[in-house]
Write a protein that holds these residues in place. Structure first.
Motif, short mmCIF file in Angstrom:
data_model
loop_
_atom_site.label_atom_id
_atom_site.label_comp_id
_atom_site.label_asym_id
_atom_site.label_seq_id
_atom_site.Cartn_x
_atom_site.Cartn_y
_atom_site.Cartn_z
N LEU A 298 25.57 -109.55 -71.06
CA LEU A 298 25.63 -110.62 -70.33
C LEU A 298 23.92 -111.09 -70.16
O LEU A 298 23.23 -110.34 -69.95
N TRP B 270 21.07 -112.89 -68.64
CA TRP B 270 20.38 -113.37 -67.38
C TRP B 270 19.02 -114.04 -67.54
O TRP B 270 18.07 -113.42 -68.08
N ASP C 277 27.25 -113.25 -73.59
CA ASP C 277 27.88 -114.29 -72.68
C ASP C 277 26.85 -114.52 -71.55
O ASP C 277 25.96 -113.70 -71.18
N PRO D 235 27.22 -114.50 -64.98
CA PRO D 235 27.82 -115.44 -63.75
C PRO D 235 27.09 -115.28 -62.24
O PRO D 235 27.07 -116.14 -61.46
N GLY D 236 26.29 -114.21 -62.40
CA GLY D 236 25.83 -113.89 -60.89
C GLY D 236 24.08 -114.19 -60.71
O GLY D 236 23.67 -113.54 -59.88
N GLU D 237 23.79 -115.39 -61.33
CA GLU D 237 22.29 -115.48 -61.06
C GLU D 237 21.90 -115.68 -59.69
O GLU D 237 20.82 -115.34 -59.21
N TRP E 64 31.67 -108.06 -62.69
CA TRP E 64 31.15 -108.73 -63.75
C TRP E 64 30.69 -108.15 -65.07
O TRP E 64 30.88 -108.49 -66.21
#
Length: 424
Positions: A231, A233, A264, A267-269, A337
């Protein structure tokens, strides 16, 4: 040219262990090499507080004979633990090793002395210089340990992290490091700062070296590197990331995809940014209580540390509990996530080491992950247009260090350009 230009010369742990196990070198010779390098360079780098006069080289284990540096908040029998503070200037020698030192000894490492820390592992800089970025801070608080590894004085060094005290100096000094899952090893014999945040760390030249060290420490076999599921970030909800680092991360992500990885968007920025904002509240509140004896002598402390402890002492219980709730509420989302991924990858710091020695840099991009207690590996290899090191960090699942290190080794190969593109 700086008078200590050219001191960046990391010592490969993996190569040394091979030499030791095949008897091409000996523990005595490895210790002598470390001593020579320290003598040749430390007048300029100032990474060491004190060295052990006598070493126990009758060691066994997978690291048998590897010289080890120990951050000076961690007890090492026979040497004082001064914590970088005038309050501990006359500390007596420790009577026993910290639990983490005993664990490294059991793996075969040979502690050879204590390295510089910022005062009580907070922001006030020590005297250590950065061998990879002359004229720039080495970061903190584990400044001496990072510089000792980056300069090749030792191949392995211990640190600790409460905010960004391992990831930041590793990034600034152009080496690798692991921040262990919080609670993975006991902190007995370590001068703590914030019980809810403190974690152990270890530095080595590369992620491959760190993986070898972790396997030796835990007995867990190394996992084979393979294209991971990651993921991505950005960290940009928390800090202004330097263009060279932002662009470098993007290019690395593209190369990873071309080499077979899944990368990918994370989603948790925003959520991690909220946790990062809660982190300083938790740290100040706990530090004021953990270091209450030092708070009572705040007029003898550095200004940054005195200010933090006074702030923490004045923080209402309700504010502390609210900050803890923010962290706790985020944990389940982050677990969900990351369940189908090997790691989160992003910048370790906002940019390269800041110029000058008056500060140690901003730990903002470590705060959220540290509050969550997750393991982190710093991966070296990127440089900006001036040649200054830029670090990436990979964040894994709780107690998932072995798998995280496999992903970090693969990522390191991509960063360094040694992984082939997958043809489809």
């Amino acid at each position: 040219m700086s008078r200590h230009e050219g001191l960046f010369r990391p010592w490969s742990l993996r190569e040394l262990v091979t030499e030791l196990t095949t008897r091409r070198t000996t523990p005595d010779a490895a210790a002598a090499r470390a001593r020579r390098r320290i003598e040749a360079t430390d007048g300029e780098l100032r990474a060491w507080v004190v060295q052990a006069e006598a070493l126990d080289l009758t060691t066994s284990g997978p690291l048998g004979g590897v010289p080890l540096a120990v951050k000076d908040i961690i007890d090492l029998a026979g040497l004082p633990t001064r914590c970088g503070s005038p309050l501990r200037a006359d500390a007596p020698p420790a009577t026993a090793d910290a639990a983490i030192v005993r664990a490294w000894r059991a793996a075969g490492a040979v502690p050879i002395g204590k390295t510089v820390t910022t005062e009580f592992a907070y922001f006030h800089p020590g005297p250590t210089h950065n061998p990879a970025a002359p004229g720039h801070t080495p970061g903190g608080s584990s400044s001496g340990s990072a510089a000792a590894v980056a300069s090749g004085q030792v191949p392995l060094a211990l640190g600790s992290q409460t905010a960004g005290s391992v990831t930041r100096p590793a990034s600034f000094c152009g080496i690798a490091a692991l921040v262990m899952s919080r609670g993975r090893f006991p902190v007995t014999g370590v001068t703590g700062f914030s019980p809810g945040l403190d974690s152990h760390g270890v530095f080595a030249a590369t992620a491959s070296d760190v993986a070898l060290a972790w396997s030796a420490l835990t007995g867990e076999p190394e996992a084979a590197p393979r294209p991971p599921r990651l993921l991505l970030w950005s960290g940009e909800k928390q800090a202004e990331v330097a263009p060279a680092l932002r662009d470098g991360l993007s290019a690395v992500a593209d190369r990873m995809r071309a080499a077979g990885a899944v990368v990918d968007a994370f989603p948790g920025e925003s959520l991690v940014a909220q946790v990062a904002a809660a982190h300083p509240v938790v740290m100040a509140y706990e530090a004021a209580r953990e270091r209450a004896a030092e708070l009572a002598q705040a007029d003898r402390l550095s200004s940054p540390l005195a200010t933090l402890l006074r702030t923490g002492a004045a923080t209402p219980d309700a504010d502390y509990e609210a900050a803890r709730l923010v962290v706790a509420a985020a944990e389940s989302d982050v677990v969900a996530w990351t369940a189908e991924y090997d790691a989160v990858i992003g910048p370790a710091t906002p940019g390269p080491a800041p110029e000058g020695m008056a500060a140690t840099g901003d730990p903002v991009l470590s705060r959220g992950w540290q509050a969550l207690g997750l393991p982190v590996v710093t991966v070296p290899g990127l440089r900006d247009e001036r040649g200054l090191p830029l670090g990436l960090q990979l964040v894994g699942r709780d107690r998932g260090e072995t798998a995280l290190l496999a992903a970090a080794r693969w990522a390191e190969d991509v960063v360094c350009g040694t992984t082939a593109v997958v043809t489809r």
